[in-house]
Design a protein around this motif. Structure first.
Motif, PDB file in Angstrom:
ATOM      1  N   ASP A 147      37.880  44.293  38.511  1.00  0.00           N
ATOM      2  CA  ASP A 147      38.309  42.955  38.925  1.00  0.00           C
ATOM      3  C   ASP A 147      38.148  41.914  37.822  1.00  0.00           C
ATOM      4  O   ASP A 147      38.690  40.803  37.925  1.00  0.00           O
ATOM      5  N   GLN A 148      37.388  42.288  36.794  1.00  0.00           N
ATOM      6  CA  GLN A 148      37.254  41.367  35.662  1.00  0.00           C
ATOM      7  C   GLN A 148      38.624  41.041  35.099  1.00  0.00           C
ATOM      8  O   GLN A 148      38.857  39.946  34.607  1.00  0.00           O
ATOM      9  N   LYS A 149      39.533  42.026  35.139  1.00  0.00           N
ATOM     10  CA  LYS A 149      40.873  41.847  34.570  1.00  0.00           C
ATOM     11  C   LYS A 149      41.694  40.803  35.320  1.00  0.00           C
ATOM     12  O   LYS A 149      42.695  40.311  34.809  1.00  0.00           O
ATOM     13  N   LYS A 150      41.290  40.522  36.561  1.00  0.00           N
ATOM     14  CA  LYS A 150      42.107  39.646  37.410  1.00  0.00           C
ATOM     15  C   LYS A 150      41.772  38.165  37.274  1.00  0.00           C
ATOM     16  O   LYS A 150      42.430  37.317  37.876  1.00  0.00           O
ATOM     17  N   VAL A 151      40.708  37.874  36.519  1.00  0.00           N
ATOM     18  CA  VAL A 151      40.312  36.461  36.369  1.00  0.00           C
ATOM     19  C   VAL A 151      40.927  35.906  35.096  1.00  0.00           C
ATOM     20  O   VAL A 151      40.559  36.304  33.992  1.00  0.00           O
ATOM     21  N   SER A 152      41.862  35.011  35.252  1.00  0.00           N
ATOM     22  CA  SER A 152      42.532  34.463  34.073  1.00  0.00           C
ATOM     23  C   SER A 152      41.604  33.559  33.285  1.00  0.00           C
ATOM     24  O   SER A 152      41.621  33.562  32.058  1.00  0.00           O
ATOM     25  N   GLY A 153      40.793  32.795  33.994  1.00  0.00           N
ATOM     26  CA  GLY A 153      39.879  31.896  33.290  1.00  0.00           C
ATOM     27  C   GLY A 153      38.955  31.202  34.254  1.00  0.00           C
ATOM     28  O   GLY A 153      39.179  31.235  35.474  1.00  0.00           O
TER      29      GLY A 153
END
Lengths: 521, 521
Positions: free
Chosen positions: A393-399
């Motif tokens: 899910d780290q990949k899903k956080v844009s910023g």
């Protein structure tokens, strides 16, 4: 060349007008966000309730519990969805100050301005003052058996300087240019707590002695502060953690410097000083768990991705956590409100999901944000602040956008060493040059919750803020109250942050990331 | 011309050397006074005992009584003669603060920084807060029967400004030139207390209502002060004097602005606020008499004439009267000590008698100095501050020097409209130009004890002092404490004042006097 320019401007104008006829373009969004953020601001109403009514929000306290419940409701009221408390574990007990008074009784009466350090055990009584003045462990011997029932001064006098310089400041071009010219930051070493091994051993032995002797209270005068402003945070112990259940914590009081020095000077003149204290507190929340407050504005085509924004909501206990960090919390809640009003007005939905987080336990070690990141985005290393590996899910956080530097308006943004994001943020600041926000600094800022994201390889940012009176007067002081919030500055900050969140949501790509050695699980 | 100057300097040098071979000349006296005043100063030791140990010195209080006894002894100890307390009548009862605490109980707990106004009756209890918001006498009706057991807010919010300007200042050439260019002062009209008749009637009716209702306390937030600094003086009554025996005085509390505003903002949001108070005080000294402290250094050939110097010694009660007026009192005691050491070293005796006076009751209307002048030098008019006629002994006072403008060093002297004294003082300042004291201002200063002398036709002077934090932070505040005294400044002031006293003593003539219409009895 001269003849080409007017033609080009004409062409741009045509495009702009045609865009307005369809959906609001980026410039229009900025205008609409400004309208809701500046003209129709509610940030000071939010901040007043948060600080004046809810009061101090020490993590673990009843005050924070009430404040969490209010925020959960308020975020729903302003139109967010899925507003809820999300628990995290392992903080330890809380502490409610329920009564505090301290007075000098002899040689003459005066009411003392002082505060217990958080997690101090309760204490009540009248006694004389002694100065514990030991420079070696051997010198501690002479105090054995003599501190019970006494008030113990721990520090020498600190000289007070009159304020020939302003205590409140704004950035000038010199300080902004310095920020703009900052080079790639060097990863910071975790600072070791003071001095050498001898000093550490003396400190440990001193606190062991104090825990054995059980004085009425220890007294200190904090590193800074004067004229009734007192900086006070948490109590210490010889070893372990003051938040452990059933642990006795020496009652530790921080006095206004003028009152501390007055007592010290009298002892120097061999004038006996008698004080009286009644400091009552309850330890709360023995199970030791805490909550962050989380809420969302759902996305559309990219709704599985998120843009996060937040601020720590907890405070120290002597003030009302207005600039640390009611300001950041109110600004983030207001940014959410501005975005909801903007969505209503324009009919444009966010592409990614926008998620607010009001963190707790920040003051004791960024606990709330680190636990959240540790649960959703990364696995923490076994010790320290580090991250061991990354979750999918780290990949899903844009910023992630954070605010925690007081009440000052935004003058720009720290890239946190993420050079690739520079042209993007430079573009996003353009509508706010007229509001004095234009500086991009490659530099980083430390000490707050964006670090939890940054360490997990997620782009996490803080903004460059005007310093105002943050470090000189309000940060961790009894005077961190609503009156030291600057309304116009907070409106500007909420407006700019709302726009940054919006842009992060709407762009096709996620924000560029810094290189990391961390691996996915 | 070029060749004449060196010759002239040579001649002056010869005279100076020959004078040194006999008795110390004026330049030597200045040097010796500087040695005792600067190198061997005791002014901070005197000030620390006066403020730290003796504490507040409200007129009529036990604190002032103790302080008077100490000063009487201390002046003997430093070598003065005839040190004694000289009584004056008619002040009224005193007031000792014996316990004060105030807390918010709901909606959340916090300890409130506040102080009772002096002469407030004792009060204890828990109650809700109401805002008494009446703009006409009729509007007061709605509060009738509703204020008992309540805390009553008397004022609207005062906005707090951050300190973008320094709160401590020194004079610069611009402000000194302005003082130097001041023209002959116009005799000041006694300022009438605020506003028009309607406003006065509303105020009177409000206080009558409050005295009938007997609330737990009234709350205000003072005109200035922030960040824990609270300005607080005496309580008011509907009519008459809070110092009258057996008079009930509404308990009147002044709160730190941040705490006052916080309560006010909660009421604006319809959040009920509950406070608790325990404010205890004793009325003292029912016979209502007071004492000034007087001591002398005897003169020789002109011993029937006197040079007087003094300062008010009394203070308000929330701080320790360090800059108002421990500084002036300590400087005058130190000036006496410097002169005694100078006499010992040089063997030169003063020609006129040097008499110190530490006045009391200044804060309530220059009572001590006016009563002293009224007893010895002039008969007071039946009402007001004026003098009706002069006594013979008025002729024997060459001059009076006063200090009551805080801790700042001396930059010059106010002539109080006495142009004839200008060349004399200009000469006396010469040895102190190197210490930044050189400005002569024809202007006057008001509000303190030299006026009692000035009004009786005796040359009475105050010095031009650096402002430092006097008006912004310490004058009448809870933060008027020793730490806000600037040692180097007080040393300089004591040194210069000692020299002015000495010169006034040694000159053949008395100081020139202003013309007066007053007649001798």
């Amino acid at each position: 060349m001269k003849q080409i320019l007017p033609l080009l401007v004409g062409a741009l104008l045509t495009i702009s007008i045609s865009a307005q006829n369809k959906t609001p373009d980026e410039k229009d969004i900025a205008t609409i966000i400004k309208k809701h953020g500046i003209d129709n601001s509610q940030v000071m109403e939010i901040a007043s309730y948060m600080t004046d009514v809810l009061g101090q929000r020490l993590t673990g306290s009843t005050g924070l519990k009430n404040a969490n419940n209010w925020a959960e409701s308020k975020l729903t009221e302003i139109g967010m969805e899925n507003s809820h408390l999300e628990a995290w574990e392992g903080f330890g007990r809380g502490w409610d100050m329920t009564h505090f008074e301290m007075h000098a009784k002899a040689p003459t009466y005066w009411p003392i301005i002082a505060y217990p350090k958080a997690w101090s055990s309760s204490t009540k009584g009248t006694g004389d003052v002694v100065y514990l003045n030991a420079t070696t462990i051997d010198e501690l011997d002479k105090y054995k058996g003599k501190l019970s029932g006494k008030f113990v001064l721990l520090e020498d006098i600190r000289e007070v300087e009159e304020a020939f310089e302003p205590t409140a400041k704004r950035h000038d071009s010199e300080s902004l240019v310095k920020l703009a010219n900052a080079t790639q930051p060097i990863p910071s070493q975790r600072r070791r707590r003071g001095g050498n091994a001898d000093a550490a051993a003396l400190r440990a032995a001193t606190w062991e002695l104090l825990e054995t002797e059980k004085p009425l209270a220890t007294l200190d005068r904090s590193r800074k502060g004067d004229l009734g402003t007192v900086f006070v945070s948490g109590a210490r112990t010889a070893e372990g953690n003051a938040r452990e259940n059933d642990k006795y914590v020496v009652p530790q009081m921080t006095l206004a410097i003028e009152h501390y020095n007055r007592i010290f000077r009298m002892l120097e003149q061999d004038i006996p000083v008698t004080l009286t204290i009644d400091s009552q507190s309850n330890y709360t929340n023995p199970e030791g768990n805490e909550n962050n407050v989380i809420a969302e504005i759902p996305g559309t085509d990219l709704k599985d991705e998120v843009v996060m924004f937040g601020a720590h909501y907890d405070s120290w206990h002597a003030g009302t956590g207005a600039t640390d960090n009611g300001s950041g919390s109110a600004v983030m809640m207001e940014a959410a409100r501005i975005l909801i009003e903007t969505i209503k007005e324009t009919g444009i939905q966010p592409r990614r999901t926008l998620r607010i987080a009001l963190w707790t336990g920040e003051e004791q070690g960024l606990f709330g944000s680190r636990k959240y990141v540790g649960k959703h985005f990364a696995t923490a290393a076994e010790s320290g602040f580090a991250v061991a590996s990354l979750k999918e899910d780290q990949k899903k956080v844009s910023g992630y956008f954070n605010m925690d530097n007081g009440t000052g308006k935004i003058r720009g943004v720290y890239l946190q060493g993420n050079q690739a994001v520079s042209p993007i943020f430079r573009e996003w600041l353009k509508p706010f040059h007229e509001m004095d926000a234009s500086t991009i600094s490659l530099s980083n800022t430390g000490g707050t919750d964006h670090l939890a994201f940054d360490m997990a390889g997620i782009p996490g940012f803080q903004f460059i803020q005007e310093p105002i009176s943050y470090s000189t007067k309000t940060h961790h002081s009894n005077m961190d109250n609503f009156d030291h919030l600057v309304g116009d500055d907070l409106k500007q900050a909420a407006t700019i942050i709302a726009y940054f969140i919006w842009q992060t949501s709407q762009r096709d790509e996620q924000l560029p990331r810094k290189a990391t050695d961390l691996k996915y699980e």
